[in-house]
Design a protein around this motif. Structure first.
Motif, PDB file in Angstrom:
ATOM      1  N   HIS A 157       4.949  -5.169   4.326  1.00  0.00           N
ATOM      2  CA  HIS A 157       5.887  -4.782   3.157  1.00  0.00           C
ATOM      3  C   HIS A 157       6.604  -5.999   3.130  1.00  0.00           C
ATOM      4  CE1 HIS A 157       4.580  -0.963   3.857  1.00  0.00           C
ATOM      5  NE2 HIS A 157       4.633  -0.385   2.585  1.00  0.00           N
TER       6      HIS A 157
ATOM      7  N   GLU B 232       9.814  -1.595 -12.477  1.00  0.00           N
ATOM      8  CA  GLU B 232       9.225  -2.630 -13.015  1.00  0.00           C
ATOM      9  C   GLU B 232       7.545  -2.424 -13.166  1.00  0.00           C
ATOM     10  OE1 GLU B 232       8.647  -7.390 -12.485  1.00  0.00           O
ATOM     11  OE2 GLU B 232      10.553  -6.921 -11.883  1.00  0.00           O
TER      12      GLU B 232
ATOM     13  N   GLY C  20       5.211   1.692 -10.336  1.00  0.00           N
ATOM     14  CA  GLY C  20       5.022   0.550 -11.346  1.00  0.00           C
ATOM     15  C   GLY C  20       3.929   0.919 -12.117  1.00  0.00           C
TER      16      GLY C  20
ATOM     17  N   GLY D  28       3.758  -2.577 -13.249  1.00  0.00           N
ATOM     18  CA  GLY D  28       2.837  -3.627 -12.409  1.00  0.00           C
ATOM     19  C   GLY D  28       3.262  -3.757 -10.926  1.00  0.00           C
ATOM     20  N   VAL D  29       4.575  -3.290 -10.487  1.00  0.00           N
ATOM     21  CA  VAL D  29       5.065  -3.729  -9.272  1.00  0.00           C
ATOM     22  C   VAL D  29       5.276  -2.524  -8.457  1.00  0.00           C
ATOM     23  CG1 VAL D  29       6.981  -4.937  -7.809  1.00  0.00           C
ATOM     24  CG2 VAL D  29       6.007  -5.833 -10.075  1.00  0.00           C
ATOM     25  N   THR D  30       4.771  -2.314  -7.079  1.00  0.00           N
ATOM     26  CA  THR D  30       5.225  -1.261  -6.281  1.00  0.00           C
ATOM     27  C   THR D  30       6.225  -1.490  -5.554  1.00  0.00           C
ATOM     28  OG1 THR D  30       2.719  -0.460  -6.117  1.00  0.00           O
ATOM     29  CG2 THR D  30       4.145   0.369  -4.517  1.00  0.00           C
ATOM     30  N   ARG D  31       7.363  -0.870  -5.447  1.00  0.00           N
ATOM     31  CA  ARG D  31       8.624  -0.818  -4.900  1.00  0.00           C
ATOM     32  C   ARG D  31       8.995   0.427  -4.002  1.00  0.00           C
ATOM     33  NH1 ARG D  31      11.988  -4.127  -9.566  1.00  0.00           N
ATOM     34  NH2 ARG D  31      10.820  -6.220  -8.842  1.00  0.00           N
TER      35      ARG D  31
ATOM     36  N   GLY E   7       3.781  -3.401  -0.445  1.00  0.00           N
ATOM     37  CA  GLY E   7       4.786  -3.739  -1.687  1.00  0.00           C
ATOM     38  C   GLY E   7       6.050  -4.055  -1.291  1.00  0.00           C
ATOM     39  N   GLU E   8       6.945  -4.033  -2.165  1.00  0.00           N
ATOM     40  CA  GLU E   8       8.269  -4.261  -2.141  1.00  0.00           C
ATOM     41  C   GLU E   8       9.286  -3.107  -1.632  1.00  0.00           C
ATOM     42  OE1 GLU E   8       9.321  -6.130  -5.640  1.00  0.00           O
ATOM     43  OE2 GLU E   8       8.082  -7.750  -5.584  1.00  0.00           O
TER      44      GLU E   8
END
Length: 369
Positions: free
Chosen positions: A315, A158, A179, A160-163, A290-291
């Motif tokens: 996290h 996604e 991201g 803009g999202v660090t996963r 992050g996630e």
């Protein structure tokens, strides 16, 4: 509405059976329509375990097991379609991972070997089979593993999202989704469930430690944990991949020989911490926060998830169910997706992950006709 049905077949390091996932790719996101697990009979499981150790009469045993695993894979497809009430004629192709019996990409002439004859699967199901996904990547100088990061990028990334997507099967592997325009990274972290499963099988004759309850009843021995974590694999730079060639019972017994007085549950607790610490160390190297979304059998182990969360306080740790994908079926869906990529003539490896010299269409087609 038009459907685009593919089947993914996956059997991992635990070698206990095959997961079959029926997936519809007609929408933006893959939809898991039905799933089925076909357990390996005891004699097949034992035969495969023997084949993973060098021994006599290997080629004859390999040939027989190749066909036997192919038949079980075909059986899994038949059962899956019966459950879903969908005829074989509606399936575009089957993506079969096969059963890995050797993974040695770092030899002078590296190789990886998966059995489960795709010709047998095609003949018995009447469906085209795409298989042998790993060897093209190895031919291009890669590790041939992990292959799921490209799928993780497609489904879970996604902007803009660090996963981090963490798959804990027999072996653990991570996919880093930044991201943004930076490269997606991924590699095997080391043991996931393989050693905790092997130890409880040896001591209690149970297939796995349900919810990690036996590990939770023990106390981790820090000296043993530090010795296990000193294995050179953990400090190796990625791209890297591993399997039961490195992390197996023989290696474990060798390590335990210096720690004679430990209780069995303390050993189990320590082995669980080996998985958690090696995974957490790698995730922290990739991103400080992050996630983290977990899939694979390890996502169902409560003790493992609690210990991992404690090691990663910065996290946000969840299972992939939070992103709408059942954690047990991510890999099965991924191999259906790899079949789709092959049929559409699209690349499926990420050179930054595997170390291959370029992107490539993976797998070979085995027609049913």
């Amino acid at each position: 509405m038009k459907t685009a049905y593919y089947i993914g077949l996956m059997s991992g390091t635990s070698m206990d059976g095959v997961d079959a996932a029926l997936v519809d790719f007609s929408e933006n996101q893959p939809k898991l329509v039905a799933h089925h697990t076909e357990d390996y009979p005891e004699h097949l499981y034992k035969g495969l375990q023997r084949l993973c150790q060098p021994g006599n009469d290997e080629i004859n045993r390999l040939g027989r097991l190749d066909r036997t695993v192919g038949k079980i894979f075909a059986q899994a497809v038949t059962q899956l379609l019966a459950k879903a009430h969908i005829p074989a004629s509606e399936i575009i192709a089957i993506g079969s991972h096969g059963q890995t019996v050797r993974h040695m990409p770092n030899l002078e002439v590296g190789f990886t070997l998966q059995i489960g004859d795709p010709n047998t699967i095609a003949a018995e199901t009447g469906i085209d089979v795409i298989a042998d996904f790993r060897r093209k990547d190895i031919a291009l100088g890669g590790q041939g593993a992990p292959l799921v990061p490209a799928f993780h990028q497609q489904v879970f990334a996604e902007a803009g999202v660090t996963r981090v997507i963490l798959n804990i099967g027999g072996i653990g592997n991570v996919t880093y989704l930044p991201g943004d325009s930076r490269q997606v990274l991924g590699f095997d972290t080391g043991p996931g469930n393989t050693l905790i499963d092997a130890w409880i099988q040896q001591v209690k004759q149970q297939p796995f430690d349900r919810d990690g309850l036996w590990a939770a009843s023990g106390t981790t021995h820090q000296g043993l944990l530090q010795q296990l974590l000193s294995h050179p694999y953990f400090s190796q730079a990625y791209p890297k991949s591993t399997g039961r060639e490195l992390f197996n019972q023989a290696w474990l017994e060798q390590q335990l020989s210096e720690f004679g007085q430990l209780s069995e549950e303390d050993i189990q607790s320590t082995l669980l911490d080996l998985s958690c610490h090696s995974i957490a160390n790698d995730i922290r190297k990739l991103c400080t926060s992050g996630e983290v979304y977990v899939c694979g059998g390890g996502a169902l182990n409560k003790t493992l998830m609690q210990r991992l969360a404690a090691l990663l306080p910065q996290h946000h740790l969840l299972s992939t169910a939070a992103l709408g994908v059942d954690p047990k079926w991510v890999e099965g869906i991924a191999f259906a997706w790899l079949a789709l990529r092959h049929v559409e003539g699209l690349p499926a490896n990420l050179p930054a992950v595997t170390g291959a010299s370029r992107e490539a269409v993976l797998g070979a087609r085995f027609p049913a006709k």
